[in-house]
Write a protein that holds these residues in place. Structure first.
Motif, PDB file in Angstrom:
ATOM      1  N   THR A 178      -7.206 -42.868  38.376  1.00  0.00           N
ATOM      2  CA  THR A 178      -6.013 -42.624  38.352  1.00  0.00           C
ATOM      3  C   THR A 178      -5.860 -44.493  38.590  1.00  0.00           C
ATOM      4  N   LEU A 179      -4.185 -44.091  39.009  1.00  0.00           N
ATOM      5  CA  LEU A 179      -3.413 -45.850  39.155  1.00  0.00           C
ATOM      6  C   LEU A 179      -2.947 -46.348  39.789  1.00  0.00           C
ATOM      7  N   THR A 180      -3.011 -47.072  39.631  1.00  0.00           N
ATOM      8  CA  THR A 180      -2.177 -47.469  41.195  1.00  0.00           C
ATOM      9  C   THR A 180      -1.581 -49.162  40.889  1.00  0.00           C
ATOM     10  N   LYS A 181      -0.039 -48.497  41.839  1.00  0.00           N
ATOM     11  CA  LYS A 181       0.940 -49.911  40.402  1.00  0.00           C
ATOM     12  C   LYS A 181       1.047 -51.058  41.747  1.00  0.00           C
ATOM     13  N   GLN A 182       0.941 -52.590  40.779  1.00  0.00           N
ATOM     14  CA  GLN A 182       1.349 -53.246  41.989  1.00  0.00           C
ATOM     15  C   GLN A 182       1.968 -53.281  41.300  1.00  0.00           C
ATOM     16  N   LEU A 183       2.805 -55.508  41.899  1.00  0.00           N
ATOM     17  CA  LEU A 183       3.335 -56.491  41.810  1.00  0.00           C
ATOM     18  C   LEU A 183       3.163 -56.657  40.084  1.00  0.00           C
ATOM     19  N   THR A 184       2.135 -56.914  39.621  1.00  0.00           N
ATOM     20  CA  THR A 184       2.361 -57.725  38.307  1.00  0.00           C
ATOM     21  C   THR A 184       1.338 -57.145  37.826  1.00  0.00           C
ATOM     22  N   GLY A 185       0.825 -55.545  37.647  1.00  0.00           N
ATOM     23  CA  GLY A 185       0.576 -54.951  37.143  1.00  0.00           C
ATOM     24  C   GLY A 185       0.001 -53.627  37.727  1.00  0.00           C
ATOM     25  N   TYR A 186      -1.238 -52.717  36.737  1.00  0.00           N
ATOM     26  CA  TYR A 186      -1.821 -51.456  37.838  1.00  0.00           C
ATOM     27  C   TYR A 186      -3.020 -51.454  37.992  1.00  0.00           C
ATOM     28  N   LEU A 187      -3.453 -50.971  39.043  1.00  0.00           N
ATOM     29  CA  LEU A 187      -4.768 -51.349  39.520  1.00  0.00           C
ATOM     30  C   LEU A 187      -5.642 -50.262  38.895  1.00  0.00           C
ATOM     31  N   ILE A 188      -6.320 -49.811  37.655  1.00  0.00           N
ATOM     32  CA  ILE A 188      -7.179 -48.804  37.274  1.00  0.00           C
ATOM     33  C   ILE A 188      -8.309 -48.334  38.310  1.00  0.00           C
ATOM     34  N   ASN A 189      -8.572 -47.159  38.410  1.00  0.00           N
ATOM     35  CA  ASN A 189      -9.974 -46.310  39.366  1.00  0.00           C
ATOM     36  C   ASN A 189     -10.365 -45.399  37.833  1.00  0.00           C
ATOM     37  N   ALA A 190     -11.269 -45.489  37.352  1.00  0.00           N
ATOM     38  CA  ALA A 190     -12.136 -45.150  36.234  1.00  0.00           C
ATOM     39  C   ALA A 190     -13.526 -44.500  36.647  1.00  0.00           C
ATOM     40  N   ARG A 191     -14.065 -43.054  36.493  1.00  0.00           N
ATOM     41  CA  ARG A 191     -15.238 -42.305  37.013  1.00  0.00           C
ATOM     42  C   ARG A 191     -15.689 -41.429  35.997  1.00  0.00           C
ATOM     43  N   VAL A 192     -16.401 -41.461  36.118  1.00  0.00           N
ATOM     44  CA  VAL A 192     -17.414 -39.682  35.113  1.00  0.00           C
ATOM     45  C   VAL A 192     -18.135 -39.092  36.256  1.00  0.00           C
ATOM     46  N   VAL A 193     -17.589 -37.566  36.018  1.00  0.00           N
ATOM     47  CA  VAL A 193     -17.312 -36.543  36.990  1.00  0.00           C
ATOM     48  C   VAL A 193     -18.489 -35.260  36.264  1.00  0.00           C
ATOM     49  N   GLY A 194     -19.007 -35.276  37.502  1.00  0.00           N
ATOM     50  CA  GLY A 194     -19.494 -34.003  37.016  1.00  0.00           C
ATOM     51  C   GLY A 194     -19.102 -32.423  36.657  1.00  0.00           C
ATOM     52  N   ILE A 195     -18.864 -31.776  35.688  1.00  0.00           N
ATOM     53  CA  ILE A 195     -18.265 -30.757  35.529  1.00  0.00           C
ATOM     54  C   ILE A 195     -18.509 -29.610  36.795  1.00  0.00           C
ATOM     55  N   ASP A 196     -20.064 -29.380  36.615  1.00  0.00           N
ATOM     56  CA  ASP A 196     -20.648 -28.003  37.780  1.00  0.00           C
ATOM     57  C   ASP A 196     -20.639 -28.923  38.597  1.00  0.00           C
ATOM     58  N   SER A 197     -21.567 -30.141  39.442  1.00  0.00           N
ATOM     59  CA  SER A 197     -21.708 -30.821  40.506  1.00  0.00           C
ATOM     60  C   SER A 197     -20.504 -31.258  40.998  1.00  0.00           C
ATOM     61  N   LYS A 198     -18.800 -31.704  40.877  1.00  0.00           N
ATOM     62  CA  LYS A 198     -18.289 -32.403  41.193  1.00  0.00           C
ATOM     63  C   LYS A 198     -19.024 -33.444  41.536  1.00  0.00           C
ATOM     64  N   ALA A 199     -20.101 -34.031  40.786  1.00  0.00           N
ATOM     65  CA  ALA A 199     -20.359 -35.879  41.427  1.00  0.00           C
ATOM     66  C   ALA A 199     -20.100 -36.829  41.000  1.00  0.00           C
ATOM     67  N   VAL A 200     -19.772 -38.230  41.361  1.00  0.00           N
ATOM     68  CA  VAL A 200     -19.768 -38.894  39.898  1.00  0.00           C
ATOM     69  C   VAL A 200     -20.823 -39.470  39.846  1.00  0.00           C
ATOM     70  N   VAL A 201     -20.825 -40.214  38.581  1.00  0.00           N
ATOM     71  CA  VAL A 201     -22.326 -40.215  38.145  1.00  0.00           C
ATOM     72  C   VAL A 201     -22.313 -42.018  37.475  1.00  0.00           C
ATOM     73  N   ALA A 202     -20.490 -42.206  37.288  1.00  0.00           N
ATOM     74  CA  ALA A 202     -20.470 -43.995  37.282  1.00  0.00           C
ATOM     75  C   ALA A 202     -18.883 -44.240  37.477  1.00  0.00           C
ATOM     76  N   SER A 203     -18.787 -45.483  37.556  1.00  0.00           N
ATOM     77  CA  SER A 203     -17.557 -45.732  38.709  1.00  0.00           C
ATOM     78  C   SER A 203     -17.261 -47.729  37.734  1.00  0.00           C
ATOM     79  N   ALA A 204     -15.796 -47.669  37.637  1.00  0.00           N
ATOM     80  CA  ALA A 204     -15.547 -48.729  37.440  1.00  0.00           C
ATOM     81  C   ALA A 204     -13.709 -49.040  37.636  1.00  0.00           C
ATOM     82  N   GLN A 205     -13.511 -50.478  38.120  1.00  0.00           N
ATOM     83  CA  GLN A 205     -12.447 -50.740  38.422  1.00  0.00           C
ATOM     84  C   GLN A 205     -12.112 -51.782  37.301  1.00  0.00           C
ATOM     85  N   GLY A 206     -10.821 -51.961  37.896  1.00  0.00           N
ATOM     86  CA  GLY A 206      -9.611 -52.448  36.576  1.00  0.00           C
ATOM     87  C   GLY A 206      -8.515 -53.093  37.147  1.00  0.00           C
ATOM     88  N   PHE A 207      -8.213 -54.201  35.966  1.00  0.00           N
ATOM     89  CA  PHE A 207      -6.495 -54.745  36.241  1.00  0.00           C
ATOM     90  C   PHE A 207      -5.940 -54.858  35.254  1.00  0.00           C
TER      91      PHE A 207
END
Length: 267
Positions: free
Chosen positions: A210-239
């Motif tokens: 997902t992306l979140t708009k901020q005044l100076t840019g965009y906050l990025i929330n990235a993750r890897v999700v299992g198709i069957d389990s829906k479990a998050v197996v990796a995550s990262a955030q950036g700007f």
């Protein structure tokens, strides 16, 4: 008679001498045979001892593990995969740092920031390895209904396809059709019509965010999700700073209104 007796005595002495010589020679030959036999016995004993030693070493050596013990678990394979990649990545980054000068913020594009996000995903990724195919989806605005992605979200997903592939994980491009469409405007294999796409694909995990708009840019929330389990197996955030995002321009439409004419004047 007197002549015969010395002759007999001489003959007996000669015979005795011959017998004595023969006895000494026979004894010498017997000694040689005994020594040869002793040497052969010694060689046989050494050979036997060597065979016994090899047999003992073989019995003490660790036995090969059974096939089911040699099978690496998915978690072990994932950890090994991550460690190998991290070592390779650090070496590659050091090499690139020596070859290229430091670039200013204005020279960095969106791929630079996605590469950093991928490194964060790798640092905490679980279960994903070279035998788990993965798909990459478009990033969407956090405050939307998750049914629309603009050019920023689409480009982030395209950049992730490259980074995941470099990581060594098989990437499935589900927008690829089973045919090549030949038209006057070009030849195409991609499609956004779900009716033209394969529905049964061996996708195990998906990169989403997902992306979140901020005044100076965009906050990025990235993750890897299992198709069957829906479990998050990796995550990262950036700007993403605005100066990087503003470098992206639409190819022809702005909110549905054409901003560049498709007709070109030819002199």
């Amino acid at each position: 008679m007197k002549k015969i007796i010395p002759l007999i005595i001489a003959t007996n002495i000669t015979a005795c001498s011959s017998i004595s010589d023969w006895s000494v020679e026979e004894s010498y030959n017997d000694d040689i045979k005994v020594e040869q036999a002793a040497n052969e016995n010694s060689t046989d004993v050494k050979t036997a001892n060597a065979l016994v030693s090899e047999s003992e070493e073989a019995s003490l050596a660790p036995k090969p593990r059974l096939d089911n013990e040699n099978v690496m678990t998915a978690n072990d394979a994932s950890l090994k995969f991550q460690n190998d990649y991290r070592s390779h990545l650090l070496g590659k980054m050091n090499e690139m740092g020596k070859q290229q000068p430091n670039r200013g913020g204005r020279d960095k594009n969106i791929n630079f920031y996605v590469r950093g996000l991928m490194q964060d995903l790798v640092s905490n990724m679980k279960y994903v390895n070279s035998s788990t195919p993965i798909a990459v989806t478009s990033f969407v605005m956090l405050d939307s209904d998750f049914q629309y992605s603009d050019i920023l979200g689409k480009q982030i997903s395209e950049s992730f396809i490259h980074e995941v592939h470099k990581f060594g994980i098989p990437v499935i491009d589900f927008k690829t059709t089973d045919f090549v469409r030949v038209t006057p405007d070009g030849d195409f294999i991609f499609s956004k019509d779900y009716l033209e796409l394969e529905g049964d694909l061996p996708i195990k995990y998906a990169v989403a965010g997902t992306l979140t708009k901020q005044l100076t840019g965009y906050l990025i929330n990235a993750r890897v999700v299992g198709i069957d389990s829906k479990a998050v197996v990796a995550s990262a955030q950036g700007f993403l700073p605005n100066n990087v995002v503003n470098q992206l321009t639409s190819s022809g439409f702005n909110d549905g209104i054409p901003v560049v004419s498709s007709e070109r004047n030819v002199d």
